[in-house]
Design an enzyme around this catalytic site. Structure first.
Site, PDB file in Angstrom:
ATOM      1  N   LYS A  74       0.869  -1.177   0.000  1.00 21.73           N
ATOM      2  CA  LYS A  74       0.000   0.000   0.000  1.00 21.73           C
ATOM      3  C   LYS A  74       0.906   1.227   0.000  1.00 21.73           C
ATOM      4  O   LYS A  74       1.947   1.238   0.685  1.00 21.73           O
ATOM      5  CB  LYS A  74      -0.873  -0.037   1.255  1.00 21.73           C
ATOM      6  N   SER A 149      -9.652   1.468   2.776  1.00 20.40           N
ATOM      7  CA  SER A 149      -8.812   2.286   1.940  1.00 20.40           C
ATOM      8  C   SER A 149      -7.718   1.510   1.187  1.00 20.40           C
ATOM      9  O   SER A 149      -7.157   2.037   0.223  1.00 20.40           O
ATOM     10  CB  SER A 149      -8.136   3.358   2.800  1.00 20.40           C
ATOM     11  N   SER A 173      -9.794  -1.049   6.910  1.00 19.00           N
ATOM     12  CA  SER A 173      -9.198  -0.893   5.576  1.00 19.00           C
ATOM     13  C   SER A 173      -8.446  -2.095   5.040  1.00 19.00           C
ATOM     14  O   SER A 173      -8.005  -2.070   3.895  1.00 19.00           O
ATOM     15  CB  SER A 173      -8.274   0.307   5.556  1.00 19.00           C
TER      16      SER A 173
END
Ligand code: GLN
Length: 482
Positions: A74, A149, A173
């Site tokens: 990420k 996210s 997330s």
């Protein structure tokens, strides 16, 4: 099966037997990325040359467990020499001078970092549409969001672009996008994995975790990233067990609770049915399964959006165009420099959170909002403590619905916030939780959430693995044959 479809443990096995080379794995993965990435759009940065070069040079015998295994991160893990944007204009050109601890551990184990994955800006959001650059698409239905996210991290694994990736989970997330994309998403206990070098959203809630194609891979990656880090004062100095040792222990005699509040009218029927069926499977295979109550869960979401935004407003103060981030060149004085840099660097959702958080912390409102939210947080923690006095695990749906359409919730932040309703209580209590696939509704994956006691990640993996052995879906996202 193509190499890009395999799990980490399958790839490691082939490498160890000398049946494939790491270069062949890297080529397969990079070809796969070439053929599906224009549809999925999971990567913000892709470094094919570096991946190929590293793969050609790698020597399995000499290296660590991940020697020759590709992965993605990420884009909020600092990576030395590779830009780390947090999907924000603010950090569009930020190239960190060091690696986050979790990233360093994977690199030291010999893993090959292919690139950085899309996300909601500064990890704020549930759809990955709040990336300043572009939205990621759900591999199961390209018209739908991958969740967020960590949507890029989930979609990349679901689309076979990488065998595993890391994400972060502040309010869901990791688990929510894992559920939307039909992969395994594991959020360890707060403090289990170092957050050092991970750009902070809400420091008392953030935790690093893993996306993988199966539960064994989650355990294997946890073995590499978990553990105390002197650089992160909230990382816990507790012994890290070998998580794979839990996998074959079975579920006989395990006590499993399912909270009635997590099966309410807001939860899609097919999701409830799938999770009830899974609970039946646990019961038929020797676990004790009983309904319980977590009476304060209904307050978890509003309390979360006070705590998370308050902490975010403090954490994001550092992005002022001077110390970090985009600098507005036209300002006449320092105040204008700060405000113009922040106005241009941050997107709408991030600004909304900063305003909410600043408000909740401001004098006169602190007691009414922030302090109250902390008290509610304590009650939520106590609810879990009570249940965990009698049970080993808690099982519920991960999300109230399957993946929603791109654009569907963009004009309505509150309904987007609602998608976290079943995941945020876990963060508020600092607990570990996993989402594993447990069925489909209308061609879209359904996720089941398994929550454990603090630092009992092994028990979660034990139950998740047992379930996966008999209930593994064999569908693949319809991305075309390449
Ligand atoms: N979707 C939640 C939020 O917007 C959770 C985000 C996260 O876990 N990083 O705050």
């Amino acid at each position: 099966m193509e190499l890009y479809e395999l799990t980490v443990h399958q790839l490691v096995n082939l490498l160890d037997k000398g049946e494939v080379s790491s270069r062949e794995i890297a080529d397969s993965i990079l070809d796969r990325i070439q053929s599906v990435e224009s549809k999925v759009k999971a990567f913000l940065t892709l470094d094919e040359d570096r991946a190929r070069e590293q793969a050609s040079q790698t020597c399995r015998q000499a290296g660590g467990f991940l020697q020759g295994i590709p992965y993605g991160l990420k884009d909020l893990f600092c990576t030395r020499g590779m830009r780390t944007t947090c999907a924000s204009r603010m950090l569009e050109h930020f190239v960190p001078p060091y690696d986050a601890t979790a990233a360093r551990k994977l690199a030291q184990a010999g893993g090959i970092l292919v690139g950085k994955l899309n996300m909601d800006e500064f990890a704020m959001g549930s759809s990955t549409e709040h990336s300043a650059f572009f939205a990621t698409h759900n591999p199961w239905d390209l018209e739908r969001v991958p969740g967020g996210s960590s949507g890029g991290s989930a979609a990349a694994v679901a689309a076979d672009e990488v065998p595993f990736s890391l994400g972060s989970d502040t309010g869901g997330s990791i688990r929510q996008p894992a559920s939307f994309c039909g992969v395994v998403g594991f959020r360890p206990t707060y403090g289990r994995v170092s957050r050092w070098g991970v750009v902070a959203f809400a420091s008392s809630l953030d935790q690093v975790g893993v996306f993988s194609k199966d539960v064994r891979d989650s355990a294997l990656v946890m073995n590499l990233i978990a553990g105390h880090d002197p650089l992160d004062s909230t990382s816990v100095n507790l012994e890290v067990p070998d998580y794979t040792a839990f996998l074959n222990k079975g579920i006989k005699g395990m006590k499993i609770a399912y909270p009635r509040e997590h099966f309410g009218p807001g939860v899609q029927n097919e999701i409830k049915q799938s999770v009830y069926q899974a609970l039946q499977w646990f019961e038929q295979n020797g676990a004790v399964v009983e309904e319980v109550s977590l009476p304060h869960s209904e307050y978890a979401l509003p309390a979360y959006y006070l705590v998370a935004t308050a902490e975010a407003s403090a954490n994001l103060a550092r992005f002022d165009g001077v110390r970090f981030g985009l600098r507005d060149e036209g300002a006449d004085n320092i105040i204008e420099l700060f405000s113009r840099s922040r106005a241009n660097g941050f997107g709408a959702e991030v600004k909304r959170r900063i305003m909410l958080g600043t408000y909740a912390l401001s004098s006169g409102y602190y007691d009414a909002y922030y302090l109250k939210a902390l008290k509610v947080r304590r009650l939520i923690w106590e609810d879990f403590q009570k249940v965990f006095g009698d049970y080993d695990l808690i099982i519920s749906p991960t999300t109230p619905t399957t993946a929603f359409k791109l654009g569907e919730k963009l004009g309505d932040p509150l309904t987007e916030y609602m998608t976290d309703i079943l995941t945020v209580p876990v963060n508020m209590a600092g607990l570990p939780g996993i989402s594993i696939p447990c069925g489909f509704a209308g061609g879209l994956p359904i996720g089941m959430q398994i929550i454990g006691k603090a630092f009992a990640e092994g028990t979660i993996l034990q139950a998740a693995y047992a379930f996966e052995q008999s209930n593994r879906p064999n569908q693949k996202p319809p991305l075309g044959v390449n």
